[in-house]
Design an enzyme around this catalytic site. Structure first.
Site, mmCIF file in Angstrom:
data_model
loop_
_atom_site.group_PDB
_atom_site.id
_atom_site.type_symbol
_atom_site.label_atom_id
_atom_site.label_comp_id
_atom_site.label_asym_id
_atom_site.label_seq_id
_atom_site.Cartn_x
_atom_site.Cartn_y
_atom_site.Cartn_z
ATOM 1 C CG ASP A 85 4.139 12.362 14.059
ATOM 2 O OD1 ASP A 85 4.291 13.553 13.733
ATOM 3 O OD2 ASP A 85 4.420 11.412 13.304
ATOM 4 C CB ILE B 161 -0.931 0.021 1.226
ATOM 5 C CG1 ILE B 161 -1.888 -1.178 1.194
ATOM 6 C CG2 ILE B 161 -1.720 1.318 1.299
ATOM 7 C CD1 ILE B 161 -2.722 -1.305 2.442
ATOM 8 C CB ALA B 162 1.929 3.517 1.856
ATOM 9 N N GLY C 142 6.894 4.077 4.204
ATOM 10 C CA GLY C 142 7.174 5.174 5.106
ATOM 11 C C GLY C 142 8.639 5.177 5.480
ATOM 12 C CB VAL D 125 1.547 -0.049 5.083
ATOM 13 C CG1 VAL D 125 0.175 -0.566 5.496
ATOM 14 C CG2 VAL D 125 2.142 0.799 6.199
ATOM 15 C CG MET E 153 9.956 2.640 11.601
ATOM 16 S SD MET E 153 9.236 3.137 13.169
ATOM 17 C CE MET E 153 9.641 1.713 14.172
ATOM 18 C CB ALA E 154 7.180 0.160 8.701
ATOM 19 C CE LYS F 252 4.050 1.648 10.608
ATOM 20 N NZ LYS F 252 3.527 2.715 11.475
#
Length: 738
Positions: free
Chosen positions: A148, A28-29, A31, A36, A33-34, A51
């Site tokens: 955040d 999906i995406a 980031g 998904v 850090m991780a 994730k």
């Protein structure tokens, strides 16, 4: 299936099954850090978001810090139960890499909505703010500070409701600081002053971020922008947020004051936590008029700022769990657009060469007397050349005779006109090319792409061809190869197989799609929606068991077969509860598969049988056939023989139901007594003894009653006699006295 070593960009991760349960569908995406992924929990048959940490993070110097942050997200989210927070279902490791299993949210993040809409109405902004604060209130109640809060972490699901995500930075309030492992956390545009200045993350800091987000929704921009995050941070610490009443002329003053309170530089001037802010917001909503709630900053004033710098987190954060994802055109299209722009600018340049009327008038240089004559510049030319092109350097113009001058003027005039005509023709030609190019690229065939035909759908030449029914995996490749942007969403379908296209907009092959912002919107089938029969549907003490038809409908089943003629009476199952169901409870199946259910009509109506005078066994048998619950008792009867029914609690013929209670009295026969010996006793004493036994006494004195002493009694002493006769009268004992 063999498991390949995990890498966030590895194509082999799709299709793999994690822990024998989670099958990876697609990424999906990505980031910072991780990554998904969309996955299917094959144990529970539901879509989840998985994730997974980047491999390079767990191999770096800060491995422990990143792993702790990852686990903290799981703990923080799992400890908070709120519909406005994305839930964490599971956590684990896969080939040494940590992963989280989370709720799959169908929707986009708030940043996407902001970019699409520019500004929001007051009531829309306050609703989104309210739901965000509601989620944070549960976190704050659990002692967790998010740290955040920003539009990228606020999901707007398919129902339009907020779900807050990414608790990777969250910590217990007493331990929360701004920095971890030397890195500045959070996004500069939403950081509270005390978080920057004192390195302390507070609940009021989350409230401050919510106020900035509301400000951005209402105005179209964050209050502070700068060339870099340091500039923005400096402004947050040393400057007050501009009041909404200044940046949004016409907005209700109460709204402006509320946002100003949320975004106050002083911590003590803000609500103490999200719940307190939410309570104040509820009070504000009750004060707003309809016009005030409908206020929206005009588009020309509220356009979204594009010059505001964003942190790396903003660029790397994508909608975490969208069911729809927009895919842009490939790089080749961007290059094509740039080339088109440059070509248009080149062709349009000659329009700046078009002389205006003043220029043409100056070039004519008509003398005051109206005759055509050369102007000063032309006289300068004449000074160096004669009419035949022979050099005349050193000849003064005044030395040229009038006839020669006139002849020279007549010779030059056609040349000037020809030059002017040639210039105008050139300009018009250039304008024609530019206009044609502009038409081609902005209105003509160069401005759009044609929707290509699927490779797996047969199209007849005489009919319109639709992309519906085509395999999405194949057609996606066709669209990418054609450079056509698209958006996709998923829906269940009873008729279109999983993975095929249900519909598209536009849908007809050959339809025009603009190259400037145009896209084809497709709906992809998730196959037939699955539903599960509740496991407790046969238990009439549960909610599902009390209303099984409603329970099946709520579970999503659309073809429940219930024939009232097949319903049955039941002693122990209440009316409308389920007696049987096929398939059995707990079965997961297509929502449109048939389910047969038999309901209870409750206890059957019956008539009370006539059992008075019947033997006990006969009464028991008749009541058992009527499925009535009977209890027996015994009593003396002077009229009913022993062992037979004296009476019942329900009269014969009374309308009862299976399971009703009936009390029955069985006769023990007439009550008997052993006659005592009262001979020799005083008349009065003897009478008292016999009457105490329920007997009646008759005194006989044939010789006179002188001594009042009983000499004889009848019946004789020791005899067993009835206390009452068949008429219920006491038995008479005759005493003879002298």
């Amino acid at each position: 299936m063999s498991e390949e070593p995990y890498a966030s960009d590895s194509p082999t991760i799709e299709g793999q099954v994690i822990e024998g349960r989670y099958r990876i569908v697609r990424k999906i995406a990505d980031g910072g850090m991780a990554s998904v992924f969309e996955a299917v929990d094959e144990r529970l048959s539901r879509h989840v978001a998985l994730k997974m940490m980047h491999m390079q993070l767990i191999q770096g110097n800060h491995r422990e810090q990143f792993i702790e942050r990852f686990h903290r997200e799981a703990r923080s989210s799992a400890s908070i139960a709120n519909p406005h927070i994305v839930q964490v279902y599971d956590t684990g490791t896969y080939q040494g890499v940590g992963f989280l299993v989370m709720e799959y949210v169908h929707g986009v993040n708030l940043r996407h909505e902001m970019n699409q809409r520019g500004t929001f109405k007051v009531h829309e902004s306050l609703r989104i703010l309210s739901e965000t604060l509601d989620g944070l209130a549960s976190a704050h109640a659990a002692g967790v500070v998010h740290r955040d809060v920003k539009p990228e972490n606020i999901m707007i699901n398919s129902r339009g409701h907020v779900q807050l995500t990414d608790f990777g930075l969250a910590k217990v309030a007493s331990q929360a600081t701004l920095s971890t492992t030397g890195m500045l956390l959070g996004t500069a545009a939403y950081l509270a002053p005390e978080m920057i200045e004192f390195n302390q993350a507070t609940m009021q800091g989350d409230v401050y971020a919510c106020g900035i987000i509301a400000y951005e929704m209402l105005t179209g921009t964050v209050p502070f922008v700068g060339e870099n995050p340091v500039t923005v941070i400096f402004k947050h610490v040393h400057s007050d947020i501009p009041p909404l009443s200044e940046t949004c002329p016409g907005i209700d003053s109460a709204v402006s004051a509320f946002i100003a309170r949320l975004t106050s530089r002083r911590v003590e001037d803000r609500p103490r936590n999200a719940q307190e802010a939410l309570d104040e917001l509820h009070g504000l909503n009750g004060l707003l008029s309809l016009d005030a709630s409908q206020f929206q900053m005009p588009a020309q004033l509220g356009h979204r700022r594009t010059d505001a710098p964003t942190s790396k987190a903003v660029h790397e954060t994508h909608p975490p769990f969208p069911s729809s994802q927009t895919e842009g055109q490939p790089p080749s299209n961007h290059g094509e657009n740039i080339a088109q722009t440059n070509m248009t600018q080149t062709h349009m340049t000659p329009t700046h060469m078009m002389p205006n009327s003043q220029d043409l008038e100056t070039r004519r240089l008509t003398p005051p007397d109206g005759s055509d004559a050369a102007g000063p510049s032309e006289a300068a030319n004449l000074k160096g050349t004669d009419s035949k092109g022979i050099g005349t350097k050193g000849v003064d113009p005044k030395d040229v005779g009038p006839k020669d001058a006139a002849r020279e003027t007549k010779t030059l005039r056609p040349r000037r006109r020809l030059g002017l005509i040639a210039c105008i023709v050139g300009i018009l030609f250039a304008l024609g090319i530019a206009g044609g190019s502009a038409w081609w690229y902005f209105l003509g065939p160069g401005s759009y792409s044609s929707l290509p035909a699927p490779t797996d759908v047969s199209c007849k030449a005489s009919q319109e061809c639709s992309v519906s029914g085509a395999s999405w995996s194949r057609y996606r490749s066709v669209l990418k190869a054609s450079g056509i942007a698209f958006t996709q969403s998923e829906e269940f379908s009873d008729s279109v197989p999983k993975g095929s296209i249900i519909s598209a907009r536009p849908e007809t092959v050959g339809a025009h799609i603009s190259k400037r912002g145009g896209a084809v919107s497709l709906v992809i089938s998730k196959g037939v929606r699955q539903a599960t029969i509740p496991t407790d549907i046969l238990d009439p003490s549960t909610t599902h068991g009390k209303a099984p038809l409603d329970a099946l409908k709520a579970a999503g089943f659309s073809k429940v077969m219930h024939d009232e003629a097949k319903d049955e009476y039941s002693v122990d199952i209440p009316e409308n509860a389920a007696i049987s169901i096929d398939p059995e409870p707990g079965t997961t199946m297509d929502h449109n598969a048939e389910i047969e259910i038999v309901l209870s009509k409750g206890p059957k109506p019956v008539s009370m049988p006539n059992i008075v005078g019947a033997t006990k066994d006969s009464a028991r048998h008749q009541l058992a056939e009527a499925k009535l619950n009977v209890t027996f008792s015994e009593d003396w009867s002077d009229t009913v023989a022993s062992g037979k029914v004296i009476s019942s609690s329900k009269e014969a013929g009374a309308q009862l139901h299976w399971g009703d209670a009936v009390s029955v009295v069985i006769s023990k026969g007439p009550q008997m007594v052993t006659l005592p010996d009262v001979r020799g006793k005083n008349e009065d004493d003897a009478s008292k003894i016999l009457k105490a036994l329920g007997l009646d006494v008759k005194i006989s004195a044939p010789l006179g009653d002188i001594t009042q002493t009983v000499r004889l009694q009848s019946p004789d002493p020791g005899a067993q006699i009835r206390i009452r006769d068949t008429s219920g009268n006491p038995t008479v004992v005759t005493l003879t006295v002298v």
